[in-house]
Design an enzyme around this catalytic site. Sequence first.
Site, PDB file in Angstrom:
ATOM      1  N   ASP A  68       0.870  -1.182   0.000  1.00  0.00           N
ATOM      2  CA  ASP A  68       0.000   0.000   0.000  1.00  0.00           C
ATOM      3  C   ASP A  68       0.903   1.226   0.000  1.00  0.00           C
ATOM      4  O   ASP A  68       1.181   1.807   1.047  1.00  0.00           O
ATOM      5  CB  ASP A  68      -0.879  -0.062   1.261  1.00  0.00           C
TER       6      ASP A  68
HETATM    7  C1  SPV Z   1      -6.735   1.570   4.130  1.00  0.00           C
HETATM    8  O1  SPV Z   1      -7.492   0.684   4.456  1.00  0.00           O
HETATM    9  O2  SPV Z   1      -6.104   1.568   3.073  1.00  0.00           O
HETATM   10  C2  SPV Z   1      -6.535   2.711   5.011  1.00  0.00           C
HETATM   11  C3  SPV Z   1      -6.753   2.530   6.420  1.00  0.00           C
HETATM   12  O3  SPV Z   1      -6.141   3.739   4.534  1.00  0.00           O
HETATM   13  S1  SPV Z   1      -5.243   2.097   7.074  1.00  0.00           S
HETATM   14  O4  SPV Z   1      -4.751   0.958   6.359  1.00  0.00           O
HETATM   15  O5  SPV Z   1      -5.529   1.827   8.448  1.00  0.00           O
HETATM   16  O6  SPV Z   1      -4.362   3.235   6.910  1.00  0.00           O
HETATM   17 MG    MG Z   2      -5.327   3.575   2.699  1.00  0.00          MG
END
Ligand code: SPV
Ligand code: MG
Length: 565
Positions: A68
């Site tokens: 991510d």
């Molecule tokens: C996501 O789910 O991508 C978020 C929430 O942004 S977190 O992963 O907690 O940042």
């Molecule tokens: Mg996110």
Amino acid sequence: MTDQVRGFSSPAAPASKGAALRRLFASPSPIVIAGAHDGLTARLVEEAGFDGVWASGFEISASFGVPDASILTMSETLAASRTMSEAVSIPVIADCDTGFGNAINAIRTVQAFEAAGIAGLCIEDNVFPKRCSFYPGVKRLLADTDEQALKIRAAVEASSKDFVVIARTEALIAGWGLEEALRRGRAYADAGADAILIHSRQSTIDEVAQFADQWDRLTPLVCVPTTYRTATVEDLARLGFKMVIFANHGLRAEIRAIQETLQTLRTENRASSVEDRIVPLSEVYRLVNLNQLKTDERAYLPPDTESVKAVILAAGFDRRLMPLVSDRPKAMLEVKGKSILERQIDALQQLGVRQIAVVRGYKKEQMTLPNVKYYDNDAFEESGEMESLLRAGAELSGPVVVMYGDILFDRNILERLLQSPDDITLVCDRSWPDMRAGREAIGPDLVVESPTPRRHHRFLADAQPVRVTLIGQSIDSTQATAEFIGMAKLSARGCQILGEVYRELRERGADQPVHESPSFRAAKLTDLLHEVIARGHSVASVGIYQGWLEVDTFDDYRRAWTEVG
Ligand code: SPV
Ligand code: MG
């Protein structure tokens, strides 16, 4: 097709999902949403009773097998979010990370997501490329507050009044402290954000509780209790949070379940070893709405013609065409280099009907076309079409088209017949009342239909089902609504009905007249159909307006040469 015309004066457009999300914000209860990454997981979120779906950047990235970290493009995130929104009726909020660039990029992002039916999105103050808030050992930079506030303003102003823009600050994640978090939250709220997401990765609720406590704007607050995981929605609501996001629990459950299942399969080498921990196939069918597919297939797809058979009745001898038929059966008469029978077979095959049987009799040795099954009715001189049809009784078990061997027809007539959902369907030419004068002499098979079809709508399918109520040659020709062209379709049930009526007539005795014929043996197809109707069975009509001809006379044959392409 029906008589109804679709208009453009539609009622008010249905409320958008953005509006639905706004209603949730206006309600007194906390809004609880959960993360998903595709249509199926979004549907599971909806089924579990959540108020909305969080199209999580973390989950979508993981589903691509990448971190991510702003690796996926805006288009990839949009496609995944749209898929989720299409799969559910609840609002989807898209996690748009940094908005995919500066304020200018954010404008296009907002427009694209709103156009895709997404209810709202969230933009955070990480700098591009963002890093997941939980990844350890990451040097975290935050966007300039004023610039980020302008980005939020741009997003709000680029969207409609229903679309929800959530601004998220990473100040606590970056370790910049509560004051900075509040300063940023206020700046984004003042820029027009509909809600402020305060993110924290502490294992306790304290940090977000302090933030909520000192929050001095009306703009509602959102939190993501991934690390302070013992906090309940009620706890958070009491602190003042309006929305709670369970961001990634579905994905993590899925990974665990798949890992364990696959490991077991790999060691046990037997599918049954995991049976008790996986859902049955029927559960997958339910989740993907297989029933709807079946309904749509019935309503909108042509029937499966592969399974339809055809029986062509071509046994008879027609004196009227002598000497043209002195050396061949009528069906083998050539029209522009192809026999009538070949033309019929071509039409059937082109529409997918490949199991074709021909009942032959007169000059049967002349019928040798390949890829066709033959049945013989050697008693063709004394017997009628009913007898011929029953010679091919082995074909009469499922959907089957029955046609006379002396008709030429436009392919679309056969196509429409194949689409009929009824058990017994006859093709009826509604030009009869207009063409009567020219055809009365040859004693055509006439029908009376009910309700009387509207002839001027001759290119449209009937608005309501039309049934044949009378059939035969002796019908008063001024009462007849159409001419039966010698083409019919029977479903499996239709075959059964015909068989039952046939056996009943046979038991009555071979010498008994059947409708217009002097004996059971001489009975025509129309006599059998009359008996079927007389017993209360429904016989449907597919109405046409010309587009076919029957070769009974020299004139017909000459016409065939001019009319056939
Ligand atoms: C996501 O789910 O991508 C978020 C929430 O942004 S977190 O992963 O907690 O940042
Ligand atoms: Mg996110």
